[in-house]
Every structure is written in C-alpha cells, then in structure tokens.
Write an enzyme that holds these catalytic residues in place. Structure first.
Site, PDB file in Angstrom:
ATOM      1  N   GLU A  41       4.736  10.905  -4.778  1.00 14.67           N
ATOM      2  CA  GLU A  41       3.981   9.973  -5.629  1.00 14.67           C
ATOM      3  C   GLU A  41       2.580  10.525  -5.866  1.00 14.67           C
ATOM      4  O   GLU A  41       1.851  10.791  -4.914  1.00 14.67           O
ATOM      5  CB  GLU A  41       3.883   8.602  -4.954  1.00 14.67           C
ATOM      6  CG  GLU A  41       3.176   7.577  -5.826  1.00 14.67           C
ATOM      7  CD  GLU A  41       2.918   6.247  -5.119  1.00 14.67           C
ATOM      8  OE1 GLU A  41       2.327   6.251  -4.029  1.00 14.67           O
ATOM      9  OE2 GLU A  41       3.301   5.205  -5.683  1.00 14.67           O
ATOM     10  N   GLN A  71      -9.046  10.243  -6.211  1.00 12.43           N
ATOM     11  CA  GLN A  71      -7.777  10.100  -6.938  1.00 12.43           C
ATOM     12  C   GLN A  71      -7.707  11.102  -8.078  1.00 12.43           C
ATOM     13  O   GLN A  71      -6.666  11.724  -8.314  1.00 12.43           O
ATOM     14  CB  GLN A  71      -7.623   8.661  -7.467  1.00 12.43           C
ATOM     15  CG  GLN A  71      -6.283   8.392  -8.126  1.00 12.43           C
ATOM     16  CD  GLN A  71      -5.099   8.523  -7.164  1.00 12.43           C
ATOM     17  OE1 GLN A  71      -5.072   7.912  -6.102  1.00 12.43           O
ATOM     18  NE2 GLN A  71      -4.109   9.343  -7.516  1.00 12.43           N
ATOM     19  N   VAL A  74       0.580   4.837   4.953  1.00 16.33           N
ATOM     20  CA  VAL A  74       0.053   3.839   5.888  1.00 16.33           C
ATOM     21  C   VAL A  74       1.129   2.845   6.342  1.00 16.33           C
ATOM     22  O   VAL A  74       1.173   2.449   7.511  1.00 16.33           O
ATOM     23  CB  VAL A  74      -1.145   3.080   5.238  1.00 16.33           C
ATOM     24  CG1 VAL A  74      -1.616   1.944   6.126  1.00 16.33           C
ATOM     25  CG2 VAL A  74      -2.295   4.047   4.946  1.00 16.33           C
ATOM     26  N   GLY A  75       2.005   2.444   5.428  1.00 17.03           N
ATOM     27  CA  GLY A  75       2.953   1.357   5.691  1.00 17.03           C
ATOM     28  C   GLY A  75       3.720   1.462   7.001  1.00 17.03           C
ATOM     29  O   GLY A  75       3.724   0.513   7.797  1.00 17.03           O
ATOM     30  N   GLU A 122       5.511  -3.387   1.073  1.00 21.16           N
ATOM     31  CA  GLU A 122       5.835  -2.897  -0.273  1.00 21.16           C
ATOM     32  C   GLU A 122       4.994  -1.648  -0.495  1.00 21.16           C
ATOM     33  O   GLU A 122       3.764  -1.691  -0.360  1.00 21.16           O
ATOM     34  CB  GLU A 122       5.521  -3.949  -1.349  1.00 21.16           C
ATOM     35  CG  GLU A 122       6.552  -5.050  -1.446  1.00 21.16           C
ATOM     36  CD  GLU A 122       7.967  -4.583  -1.758  1.00 21.16           C
ATOM     37  OE1 GLU A 122       8.128  -3.484  -2.332  1.00 21.16           O
ATOM     38  OE2 GLU A 122       8.912  -5.300  -1.401  1.00 21.16           O
ATOM     39  N   GLY A 169       0.840  -1.196   0.000  1.00 20.88           N
ATOM     40  CA  GLY A 169       0.000   0.000   0.000  1.00 20.88           C
ATOM     41  C   GLY A 169       0.868   1.235   0.000  1.00 20.88           C
ATOM     42  O   GLY A 169       2.000   1.208  -0.482  1.00 20.88           O
ATOM     43  N   SER A 170       0.332   2.299   0.560  1.00 27.56           N
ATOM     44  CA  SER A 170       1.004   3.594   0.442  1.00 27.56           C
ATOM     45  C   SER A 170       2.048   3.808   1.534  1.00 27.56           C
ATOM     46  O   SER A 170       2.013   3.179   2.601  1.00 27.56           O
ATOM     47  CB  SER A 170      -0.038   4.709   0.520  1.00 27.56           C
ATOM     48  OG  SER A 170      -0.643   4.685   1.790  1.00 27.56           O
TER      49      SER A 170
HETATM   50  P1  NAD Z   1      -3.365   2.384   1.161  1.00 29.47           P
HETATM   51  O1  NAD Z   1      -2.098   2.464   1.906  1.00 29.47           O
HETATM   52  O2  NAD Z   1      -4.345   3.486   1.317  1.00 29.47           O
HETATM   53  O3  NAD Z   1      -4.148   1.044   1.548  1.00 29.47           O
HETATM   54  C1  NAD Z   1      -3.546  -0.238   1.433  1.00 29.47           C
HETATM   55  C2  NAD Z   1      -4.302  -1.202   2.331  1.00 29.47           C
HETATM   56  O4  NAD Z   1      -4.123  -0.800   3.694  1.00 29.47           O
HETATM   57  C3  NAD Z   1      -5.809  -1.232   2.117  1.00 29.47           C
HETATM   58  O5  NAD Z   1      -6.286  -2.536   2.297  1.00 29.47           O
HETATM   59  C4  NAD Z   1      -6.324  -0.319   3.211  1.00 29.47           C
HETATM   60  O6  NAD Z   1      -7.669  -0.589   3.567  1.00 29.47           O
HETATM   61  C5  NAD Z   1      -5.380  -0.658   4.334  1.00 29.47           C
HETATM   62  N1  NAD Z   1      -5.247   0.384   5.360  1.00 29.47           N
HETATM   63  C6  NAD Z   1      -5.600   1.685   5.301  1.00 29.47           C
HETATM   64  N2  NAD Z   1      -5.302   2.319   6.458  1.00 29.47           N
HETATM   65  C7  NAD Z   1      -4.724   1.388   7.251  1.00 29.47           C
HETATM   66  C8  NAD Z   1      -4.159   1.416   8.556  1.00 29.47           C
HETATM   67  N3  NAD Z   1      -4.139   2.542   9.281  1.00 29.47           N
HETATM   68  N4  NAD Z   1      -3.623   0.287   9.072  1.00 29.47           N
HETATM   69  C9  NAD Z   1      -3.597  -0.857   8.331  1.00 29.47           C
HETATM   70  N5  NAD Z   1      -4.121  -0.952   7.090  1.00 29.47           N
HETATM   71  C10 NAD Z   1      -4.674   0.161   6.554  1.00 29.47           C
HETATM   72  O7  NAD Z   1      -2.973   2.174  -0.383  1.00 29.47           O
HETATM   73  P2  NAD Z   1      -3.945   2.097  -1.640  1.00 29.47           P
HETATM   74  O8  NAD Z   1      -4.487   3.471  -1.894  1.00 29.47           O
HETATM   75  O9  NAD Z   1      -4.905   0.967  -1.493  1.00 29.47           O
HETATM   76  O10 NAD Z   1      -2.922   1.682  -2.789  1.00 29.47           O
HETATM   77  C11 NAD Z   1      -2.106   2.582  -3.465  1.00 29.47           C
HETATM   78  C12 NAD Z   1      -0.698   2.574  -2.891  1.00 29.47           C
HETATM   79  O11 NAD Z   1      -0.166   1.254  -2.927  1.00 29.47           O
HETATM   80  C13 NAD Z   1       0.280   3.414  -3.706  1.00 29.47           C
HETATM   81  O12 NAD Z   1       1.099   4.159  -2.851  1.00 29.47           O
HETATM   82  C14 NAD Z   1       1.106   2.378  -4.461  1.00 29.47           C
HETATM   83  O13 NAD Z   1       2.381   2.812  -4.834  1.00 29.47           O
HETATM   84  C15 NAD Z   1       1.148   1.263  -3.470  1.00 29.47           C
HETATM   85  N6  NAD Z   1       1.438  -0.014  -4.119  1.00 29.47           N
HETATM   86  C16 NAD Z   1       2.655  -0.594  -3.913  1.00 29.47           C
HETATM   87  C17 NAD Z   1       2.968  -1.794  -4.534  1.00 29.47           C
HETATM   88  C18 NAD Z   1       4.292  -2.467  -4.311  1.00 29.47           C
HETATM   89  O14 NAD Z   1       4.357  -3.682  -4.417  1.00 29.47           O
HETATM   90  N7  NAD Z   1       5.339  -1.727  -4.004  1.00 29.47           N
HETATM   91  C19 NAD Z   1       2.027  -2.422  -5.357  1.00 29.47           C
HETATM   92  C20 NAD Z   1       0.801  -1.795  -5.543  1.00 29.47           C
HETATM   93  C21 NAD Z   1       0.510  -0.599  -4.905  1.00 29.47           C
END
Ligand code: NAD
Length: 478
Positions: free
Chosen positions: A381, A329, A230-231, A248, A226-227
């Site tokens: 990003e 978005q 959050v990560g 990731e 994810g982003s």
């Molecule tokens: P996001 O971080 O908003 O959400 C990712 C996941 O985390 C979702 O399931 C979401 O519900 C969950 N989440 C949200 N808040 C949380 C919290 N506080 N604690 C735990 N989980 C939580 O990301 P997104 O908008 O779904 O996806 C886009 C992002 O993902 C972009 O930044 C993109 O670069 C990244 N991405 C990375 C890869 C990779 O492998 N490097 C692949 C695809 C997407």
C-alpha cells in the site's frame, strides 16, 4: 498566536505541557492551531473517568441517548460548510470532499440515534417446559477508539456514535496529523448533552498514547482504524489485556476493467478511485487489472484524462486533487515511483513533485503500465496517487490476479456483462465489491470493512455495528 485546542477529560478541558502544531499541507505557512499532547497521566485520568461514568450512562434510556446523538448530528449538518472547509485546510482534500465527509458524519450520528431506540432482543422457546428464554444485548463498557488522519470526521463518527448509542463510555485517540476535525466532533458531541466522563478526548503521540491505551486492562474493547504496520500490535495488546478488538486497515484494492466495459465509465471510476483525495483512501484502487482487448484504449484515455486534472490548494474552488497530507507521505509516494520504475514498470503519466503558489506537498498522480503481480508496486500500500496497470488475457485471469493479495478491503469491476458482474460479486475475496463504481465511496447505513489482512473482528457501521459495541446476555426464567 495560533488558537490552542485542549484535550478534555471528565467533561473538562485539560492543559498540556506539550503542544503540537497542525499545519495546512496546501500552504505550510498556515498554522491551523496548536493541539494538546496528552501525557500518560492524562490517559490514565481519561480511562478512569470513562470507567466511573459507565454505570450511570449505561443505564440511561434509549431516548436520552437518541436525544444526544440526534442533537450532535443536527449541529454537524448545520456546520457542514465550516467543518468541510477546516478539514480541507488541515488535511488537503478538496472542500467539496470535506463537506461531503461532514454530511456523512452528521448522518452517521442521526443513524445511530435511531439505532439506540431500535435495539431489540429475542424471546426464544425453551427446550424445557415452563421456562422462558430471553436473549438481550447490554452495553459493553469502556471503548478505546483509535483513528487515522484520512477521514477524521467520518471515522470519528462511525466509532463514537455506535459506542455511545449502545450505552458505552469512550476514550478517543485520533491521529495527531489532522487533529482539528476529530477535536470538533468530540466538542460537538460533548456539548450535545453528554455527562462528564462519557466521552474523553486524548490527542497525543500514537507511539506513546496508542500502545498504553490498547494494552489497558481498564478498557473493555479497542476499535482501531489505521495501517497494517500498527494494527496487529494493537490487537495483540488488546487480546493480552482481555479486551475485545476490531481492526480496519489498509488495502491494495483492484479495479478490473473488461473488454466489454464502457470506456468512459471505466476511466472515470479508475481516475476517481486511484487518484482522488491524493490516493489517501484505504479503499483506493491502486491495481488496475485490464484485459488485453481494451488495454491500450484504456491507458490512452487515462493519460488524456490525467492531463486535465487540476491539482492545487485544497481551499481553491474547482480543483480535483489537493496536496498529500505531509512531507513524509509525499516522499514515500515519490520513492514508490522510483521503485516501480526500477522494477520495470513504465511511467506513462505524472509521478513528479509539483510547485504551486504556496509551499505545499503537491504531486502529479502517477500511472504505470507493464507491471506484474510480483512487483512491490502491486503488493504494498502506497497511500498516494500512484496506480499501476496489469495486462491480463481474460476475466478468469483478472479475477485470479484481483484476489491474489493478502489484503481484501474493496474490489471493483467495470463491465457491461451481467454474467461477469455477478461472478465477480460472488468470487471476489474483498469485503466490499463495486460494479461500475469507484472502489472508494460508501453509504453510511450499511456495514463497511475488509477481509484477510485488511480487517479483523466484527464489521463497523450499519446495524451490524451493534455486534461489537454490545455484549449478549441469555436469561432463563421458570
Ligand atoms: P497509523 O496506523 O499510522 O495510525 C492510526 C492511529 O493509530 C493513529 O491515531 C495513531 O496515532 C495510532 N497509533 C500509532 N502507533 C500506534 C501504536 N503503536 N499503538 C496504538 N496506536 C498507534 O495510520 P494512519 O497513517 O493514521 O492512517 C493511514 C492508514 O489507515 C492506511 O494504511 C489506511 O489504509 C488505513 N485506513 C483504513 C481504513 C479502513 O477502514 N480500512 C480507513 C482509513 C484508513
């Protein structure tokens, strides 16, 4: 009434008090379905079911796990057209990309079916006489898998397949925005023969279910994609709970174009890498770093190519780019067009909202020139079809600019020089390096992941995935 899709916990569908609508971003009048929103109790039940199922599943033979994953892969491949179309409908990527993603997901299940039976250990000579040493891998336990909305079939596959192949049980929390595809993967894997509790699906709000899952002391490992927003909080929660964690995240990926590049190749990979799938790929090349001898020709050719891009309903055949995933978005993308213009970037193509037959989140890809490394457009990003060109003198400056970012996911170079290609592969600070290929677009059987702020923990995919999903035991026998 739209169809209702439920969570499943301990092998059973579970009704939710709250439901969320899945909306087609190409046509907001089209509701794909209603999806359950898990409560805290649902999550606790899911973790408990996974914990209870672990001892038995972890003792299954590799053949039993192979059979389940292989059946799942076969069904995914057989249904690739349906899965690809539904993915296009709910996420906005073209059907052809959705179908390719379904094929990738199917192949990942097949690959990890094989990995289950390929598991090996080491027998090592002891430093002491009369003693045998064995190093073996065992299942880790309960895995929490948290996934984003942009590759909902493939990323679900590359987390669930290795977790299950190596004998773990899973609590799976996909992104709420694009829920049908992960629901379908979980449904297929469940029906492929998993005992109750081995895979539990909890669709629900990330801000509620996510932190509770990441911080659970009943979970052994958290795999998150994810982003960057959050990560780090997921990692902090997991570490505090004593869990293994893998992240990731995003990128600000460079594509270097050198004077000696084949122009058509460079433009092809730049347009693909920057704009396809509406720039909603973690590996998208949003920074185009171009040496001065080819700069003007490259920009002119980009602008010409961009005029021919077909941007329309994801379900229409022959389109290049569908809509952005949602209104939020799209607004974010448009705000970065404004920010880049204010910072002094020159908008040479696109950048506006588009209207089509149906009400959707359409945007024409934007290209900026005259940008510099200190501008926000080159640091943050966007996750949309917005790319910026930076003019550099030579290869050395290009490499330095490419590496001058806290991110490190994917980096590309367009060149016909073996010398520069070789140097770039060695000295790029990214986890993935592409020579004369788009920065996005990967194979399913080799490791995937970034460096620096893009990634944390062991690699995903390929045979390297076992490092995260297994725990090592060293046994001594006299
Ligand atoms: P996001 O971080 O908003 O959400 C990712 C996941 O985390 C979702 O399931 C979401 O519900 C969950 N989440 C949200 N808040 C949380 C919290 N506080 N604690 C735990 N989980 C939580 O990301 P997104 O908008 O779904 O996806 C886009 C992002 O993902 C972009 O930044 C993109 O670069 C990244 N991405 C990375 C890869 C990779 O492998 N490097 C692949 C695809 C997407």
């Amino acid at each position: 009434m739209p169809t209702a899709f439920l969570n499943f916990i301990d092998g059973r569908p579970v009704e939710s008090r709250e439901m969320a609508q899945d909306i087609n971003p190409s046509n907001t009048a089209d509701v794909v379905g209603e999806f359950a929103r898990a409560s805290r109790k649902d999550l606790d039940d899911a973790i408990a079911a996974a914990r209870q199922a672990f001892p038995k599943w972890s003792k299954t033979t590799p053949q039993e796990r192979f059979d389940v994953l292989d059946r799942a892969g076969t069904e995914i491949l057989a249904r690739k057209d349906e899965l690809g179309r539904q993915l296009a409908r709910e996420q906005g990527k073209p059907v052809v990309d959705g179908t390719m993603e379904a094929v990738r997901a199917g192949m990942i299940f097949k690959f990890f079916a094989g990995e289950a039976v390929r598991m090996t250990g080491d027998r090592v000579d002891s430093t002491r006489p009369g003693v045998d040493v064995e190093v073996t891998r065992e299942p880790l336990g309960v895995i929490a898998a948290i996934t984003p909305w942009n590759f909902p079939l493939a990323i679900a596959a590359w987390k669930l397949a290795p977790a299950l192949a190596f004998g773990n049980t899973v609590v799976f929390k996909p992104a709420e925005l694009v829920p049908w595809s992960p629901w379908a993967i979980a449904d297929i894997v469940q029906r492929a023969g998993l005992p109750p509790g081995v895979l539990n699906l909890v669709m629900g709000p990330g801000s509620v279910i996510g932190p509770a899952l990441a911080s659970s002391t009943d979970v052994d490992a958290v795999t998150f994609t994810g982003s960057q927003d959050v990560g780090p909080s997921v990692a902090a929660a997991a570490v505090a709970a004593g869990s293994r964690v893998q992240l990731e995240m995003g990128g600000k990926n460079p594509l270097v174009v050198l004077d000696d590049a084949d122009l058509a190749t460079a433009v092809g990979i730049a347009v693909n890498g920057a704009f396809f799938q509406a720039g909603q790929r973690c590996t998208a090349s949003s920074r185009l770093i171009v040496t001065e001898g080819i700069h003007d020709r490259f920009v002119d050719a980009m602008v010409e190519r961009m005029k021919k891009l077909v941007i329309d309903d994801a379900l229409k055949p022959g389109i290049d780019i569908g809509p952005c995933v949602d209104g939020k978005q799209l607004e974010k993308n448009l705000s970065y067009v404004e920010i880049a213009s204010r910072e002094g970037g020159r908008l040479v193509a696109g950048g506006g909202r588009l209207t089509r037959e149906t009400d959707g989140f359409y945007m024409e890809p934007a290209l900026f020139t005259e940008t510099t490394a200190d501008m926000r457009i080159n640091k943050e990003e966007v996750f949309g079809p917005v790319a910026s060109v930076m003019r550099v003198k030579n290869y050395d400056e290009a490499l330095a600019v490419a590496n001058a970012t806290p991110y490190g996911l994917s980096a590309g170079i367009a060149t016909t020089s073996l010398k520069y290609a070789r140097d770039f592969k060695r000295n790029s600070s990214s986890g993935l390096v592409m020579v004369n290929l788009p920065t996005a677009g990967i194979d399913y059987h080799v490791p995937f992941g970034g460096r620096k702020k893009s990634s944390y923990g062991p690699r995903e995919q390929g045979s390297y995935a076992r490092d995260f999903y297994t725990v090592i035991k060293t046994a001594y026998t006299s």
